[in-house]
Design an enzyme around this catalytic site. Sequence first.
Site, PDB file in Angstrom:
ATOM      1  N   THR A 234      40.259  43.265  42.567  1.00 59.73           N
ATOM      2  CA  THR A 234      40.063  44.459  41.329  1.00 59.73           C
ATOM      3  C   THR A 234      39.372  46.106  41.063  1.00 59.73           C
ATOM      4  O   THR A 234      38.017  45.334  41.205  1.00 59.73           O
ATOM      5  CB  THR A 234      40.764  43.464  40.186  1.00 59.73           C
ATOM      6  OG1 THR A 234      39.655  42.924  40.167  1.00 59.73           O
ATOM      7  CG2 THR A 234      41.606  42.264  40.608  1.00 59.73           C
ATOM      8  N   GLY A 235      39.727  46.915  40.534  1.00 58.85           N
ATOM      9  CA  GLY A 235      39.134  47.085  40.457  1.00 58.85           C
ATOM     10  C   GLY A 235      38.367  48.419  41.892  1.00 58.85           C
ATOM     11  O   GLY A 235      37.152  48.679  41.400  1.00 58.85           O
TER      12      GLY A 235
ATOM     13  N   SER B 263      37.917  52.460  42.555  1.00 58.31           N
ATOM     14  CA  SER B 263      36.218  52.786  42.487  1.00 58.31           C
ATOM     15  C   SER B 263      35.077  52.257  42.556  1.00 58.31           C
ATOM     16  O   SER B 263      34.895  51.044  42.543  1.00 58.31           O
ATOM     17  CB  SER B 263      35.901  53.457  41.290  1.00 58.31           C
ATOM     18  OG  SER B 263      34.753  54.357  40.732  1.00 58.31           O
ATOM     19  N   GLY B 264      34.018  53.031  42.668  1.00 55.88           N
ATOM     20  CA  GLY B 264      32.239  52.566  42.744  1.00 55.88           C
ATOM     21  C   GLY B 264      32.123  50.343  42.934  1.00 55.88           C
ATOM     22  O   GLY B 264      32.497  50.984  44.541  1.00 55.88           O
ATOM     23  N   ILE B 265      31.486  50.007  42.280  1.00 61.71           N
ATOM     24  CA  ILE B 265      31.493  48.286  42.835  1.00 61.71           C
ATOM     25  C   ILE B 265      32.569  48.079  43.857  1.00 61.71           C
ATOM     26  O   ILE B 265      32.638  47.266  44.758  1.00 61.71           O
ATOM     27  CB  ILE B 265      30.962  47.557  42.120  1.00 61.71           C
ATOM     28  CG1 ILE B 265      29.291  47.791  40.949  1.00 61.71           C
ATOM     29  CG2 ILE B 265      30.672  46.178  42.352  1.00 61.71           C
ATOM     30  CD1 ILE B 265      29.429  47.611  40.282  1.00 61.71           C
ATOM     31  N   GLY B 266      33.888  48.367  42.612  1.00 56.57           N
ATOM     32  CA  GLY B 266      35.170  47.705  43.463  1.00 56.57           C
ATOM     33  C   GLY B 266      35.247  48.298  45.057  1.00 56.57           C
ATOM     34  O   GLY B 266      35.737  47.357  45.826  1.00 56.57           O
TER      35      GLY B 266
ATOM     36  N   SER C  27      27.724  41.641  33.672  1.00 53.74           N
ATOM     37  CA  SER C  27      27.189  42.377  33.612  1.00 53.74           C
ATOM     38  C   SER C  27      25.696  41.998  32.937  1.00 53.74           C
ATOM     39  O   SER C  27      25.750  40.589  32.374  1.00 53.74           O
ATOM     40  CB  SER C  27      27.344  43.414  33.079  1.00 53.74           C
ATOM     41  OG  SER C  27      26.470  44.433  32.444  1.00 53.74           O
TER      42      SER C  27
ATOM     43  N   TYR D 215      30.824  45.782  25.075  1.00 51.33           N
ATOM     44  CA  TYR D 215      30.585  45.643  25.869  1.00 51.33           C
ATOM     45  C   TYR D 215      30.044  44.229  26.833  1.00 51.33           C
ATOM     46  O   TYR D 215      30.601  42.914  27.472  1.00 51.33           O
ATOM     47  CB  TYR D 215      30.359  46.585  26.890  1.00 51.33           C
ATOM     48  CG  TYR D 215      29.829  46.194  28.270  1.00 51.33           C
ATOM     49  CD1 TYR D 215      31.146  46.721  29.422  1.00 51.33           C
ATOM     50  CD2 TYR D 215      28.546  45.965  29.253  1.00 51.33           C
ATOM     51  CE1 TYR D 215      30.824  46.680  30.606  1.00 51.33           C
ATOM     52  CE2 TYR D 215      28.887  46.144  30.078  1.00 51.33           C
ATOM     53  CZ  TYR D 215      29.894  46.799  31.064  1.00 51.33           C
ATOM     54  OH  TYR D 215      29.941  46.557  32.554  1.00 51.33           O
TER      55      TYR D 215
HETATM   56  N1  LIG Z   1      28.182  50.732  37.283  1.00 54.36           N
HETATM   57  C1  LIG Z   1      27.229  49.595  36.605  1.00 54.36           C
HETATM   58  O1  LIG Z   1      26.506  50.323  35.652  1.00 54.36           O
HETATM   59  C2  LIG Z   1      27.446  48.040  36.265  1.00 54.36           C
HETATM   60  C3  LIG Z   1      26.887  47.648  35.844  1.00 54.36           C
HETATM   61  C4  LIG Z   1      27.329  45.966  35.299  1.00 54.36           C
HETATM   62  C5  LIG Z   1      28.294  45.864  35.700  1.00 54.36           C
HETATM   63  N2  LIG Z   1      29.411  46.073  36.138  1.00 54.36           N
HETATM   64  C6  LIG Z   1      30.938  45.756  35.922  1.00 54.36           C
HETATM   65  O2  LIG Z   1      31.237  46.086  37.386  1.00 54.36           O
HETATM   66  C7  LIG Z   1      32.152  46.317  37.273  1.00 54.36           C
HETATM   67  C8  LIG Z   1      33.190  47.610  37.855  1.00 54.36           C
HETATM   68  O3  LIG Z   1      32.257  48.460  37.510  1.00 54.36           O
HETATM   69  P1  LIG Z   1      31.982  50.428  38.463  1.00 54.36           P
HETATM   70  O4  LIG Z   1      30.697  50.360  37.875  1.00 54.36           O
HETATM   71  O5  LIG Z   1      32.637  49.818  39.829  1.00 54.36           O
HETATM   72  O6  LIG Z   1      33.136  51.020  37.488  1.00 54.36           O
HETATM   73  P2  LIG Z   1      34.179  52.364  37.607  1.00 54.36           P
HETATM   74  O7  LIG Z   1      33.731  53.111  38.624  1.00 54.36           O
HETATM   75  O8  LIG Z   1      34.318  52.313  36.342  1.00 54.36           O
HETATM   76  O9  LIG Z   1      35.555  51.420  38.208  1.00 54.36           O
HETATM   77  C9  LIG Z   1      35.862  50.730  37.619  1.00 54.36           C
HETATM   78  C10 LIG Z   1      37.658  50.089  38.402  1.00 54.36           C
HETATM   79  O10 LIG Z   1      38.400  48.990  37.056  1.00 54.36           O
HETATM   80  C11 LIG Z   1      39.849  49.533  37.355  1.00 54.36           C
HETATM   81  N3  LIG Z   1      39.707  49.067  35.790  1.00 54.36           N
HETATM   82  C12 LIG Z   1      39.566  50.019  34.816  1.00 54.36           C
HETATM   83  N4  LIG Z   1      40.831  49.183  33.858  1.00 54.36           N
HETATM   84  C13 LIG Z   1      41.784  48.702  34.165  1.00 54.36           C
HETATM   85  C14 LIG Z   1      43.394  47.757  33.831  1.00 54.36           C
HETATM   86  N5  LIG Z   1      43.268  47.742  32.755  1.00 54.36           N
HETATM   87  N6  LIG Z   1      43.604  47.692  35.291  1.00 54.36           N
HETATM   88  C15 LIG Z   1      43.519  47.512  36.416  1.00 54.36           C
HETATM   89  N7  LIG Z   1      42.364  48.804  36.848  1.00 54.36           N
HETATM   90  C16 LIG Z   1      41.414  49.052  35.954  1.00 54.36           C
HETATM   91  C17 LIG Z   1      39.612  50.842  37.489  1.00 54.36           C
HETATM   92  O11 LIG Z   1      40.714  51.134  37.996  1.00 54.36           O
HETATM   93  P3  LIG Z   1      41.288  52.742  37.504  1.00 54.36           P
HETATM   94  O12 LIG Z   1      39.841  54.038  38.179  1.00 54.36           O
HETATM   95  O13 LIG Z   1      42.137  53.003  38.681  1.00 54.36           O
HETATM   96  O14 LIG Z   1      42.367  53.032  36.906  1.00 54.36           O
HETATM   97  C18 LIG Z   1      38.629  51.109  38.536  1.00 54.36           C
HETATM   98  O15 LIG Z   1      39.125  50.571  39.938  1.00 54.36           O
HETATM   99  C19 LIG Z   1      33.333  46.178  35.712  1.00 54.36           C
HETATM  100  O16 LIG Z   1      33.995  45.054  35.653  1.00 54.36           O
HETATM  101  C20 LIG Z   1      32.387  46.469  35.368  1.00 54.36           C
HETATM  102  O17 LIG Z   1      32.151  46.354  33.535  1.00 54.36           O
HETATM  103  C21 LIG Z   1      29.253  48.061  36.111  1.00 54.36           C
END
Ligand SMILES: NC(=O)c1ccc[n+]([C@@H]2O[C@H](COP(=O)([O-])OP(=O)(O)OC[C@H]3O[C@@H](n4cnc5c(N)ncnc54)[C@H](OP(=O)(O)O)[C@@H]3O)[C@@H](O)[C@H]2O)c1
Lengths: 76, 253
Positions: free
Chosen positions: B20-21, B24-27, B144, B157
């Site tokens: 899931t997710g 973008s990004g990590i997913g 996180s 968060y």
């Molecule tokens: N980046 C960091 O520094 C960091 C650090 C610790 C933990 N995390 C965690 O890592 C995970 C991924 O984060 P990321 O940094 O890769 O962020 P990101 O690039 O903003 O990606 C977030 C992803 O979640 C999806 N998403 C959000 N709300 C959603 C919903 N209601 N239904 C379906 N999909 C949904 C988005 O889909 P769409 O874009 O298609 O809407 C996107 O694919 C998150 O759980 C975040 O909290 C991130």
Amino acid sequence: MDLQEFVAHFAEQFEETDASVFTPQTKYHELEEWSSLIGLSIIAMVDEEYDVAIKGNDVKSSVTIEDLFNIVKERA
Amino acid sequence: MEYNPTYNPFSLKGKTILVTGASSGIGRATAIECSKLGAIVIITGRNSERLQQTYDSLYGLGHLQIIADLNNLEDLTSLVNQVPILDGVVNNAGIAKTQPISFIKEEDLQKIFATNTFTPILLVKQLLRKKKINKNASLVFTSSVSAIKSDLGNSVYGASKAALQSYVRYCARELAPKSIRANSIHPGMVNTPLITGGAHSDDDLQTDAQKYPLGRYGRPEEIAWSIIYLLSDASAWITGHSLIIDGGISTLI
Ligand SMILES: NC(=O)c1ccc[n+]([C@@H]2O[C@H](COP(=O)([O-])OP(=O)(O)OC[C@H]3O[C@@H](n4cnc5c(N)ncnc54)[C@H](OP(=O)(O)O)[C@@H]3O)[C@@H](O)[C@H]2O)c1
């Protein structure tokens, strides 16, 4: 949107600095009490009071309170 | 004994994995890296254009992309109905919003907990009820370091991610009789769209990155590789664990 009111909301985020210090021309980064937490509070205040999303970059690049007011006014 | 180049307990060959997710990004990095290691991946996200970009970057054949807003129960149910039997689930979709304690909006509180905490719980529930999770499967949840340590303005968060971490330990215990494992990962700051253009200025982020013992923020692939370890049979005896991946930042506080 009222500049004086914006200045008052801005001043409310500070604990130590007297409200009388704040004017539209105040260079807020130079205030002794300025901190990153106050910066986050300013962003949240703008969200709550004006329903406008400003960013960390806006707070960083603006110099005076009026500069920031102008950004908020533009996006309202 | 001769060296066998095909020996690899870290491989995902033959495994079907839901991410899931993944738009973008990590997913996205996780989906791509999983496909490189031989998995068939089912990717999901809301934005069709960015999900398609991920899909186009996958290696191998047989992958599936499904658009779903996971906060919408109908979408979630339809996703569960469409997925095949899974050997791995990466519950990774998440959102963040920086808000000092005295400015927390109820609306944001609801949305952050819905996305980061409730949705993964409901997704796993439905997958189990519809018998979509294979024996010996691995569930990985992106929490996180914010769940464990505090950073300014991120209380909601952090709390949503701590709740998720706690759920994962329960999951590990209750699902162990089915030989299903559950673990959480806890990244520090990773360069993705989640952290840029928000309440922290680019300058602040740069300064913050220098505080990391390893001198920089993480890359999405570096998180993906840990997720892959937990998905693979190499971690077959690890469950209920919280894996910190943070360039050493949590050693400082
Ligand atoms: N980046 C960091 O520094 C960091 C650090 C610790 C933990 N995390 C965690 O890592 C995970 C991924 O984060 P990321 O940094 O890769 O962020 P990101 O690039 O903003 O990606 C977030 C992803 O979640 C999806 N998403 C959000 N709300 C959603 C919903 N209601 N239904 C379906 N999909 C949904 C988005 O889909 P769409 O874009 O298609 O809407 C996107 O694919 C998150 O759980 C975040 O909290 C991130």
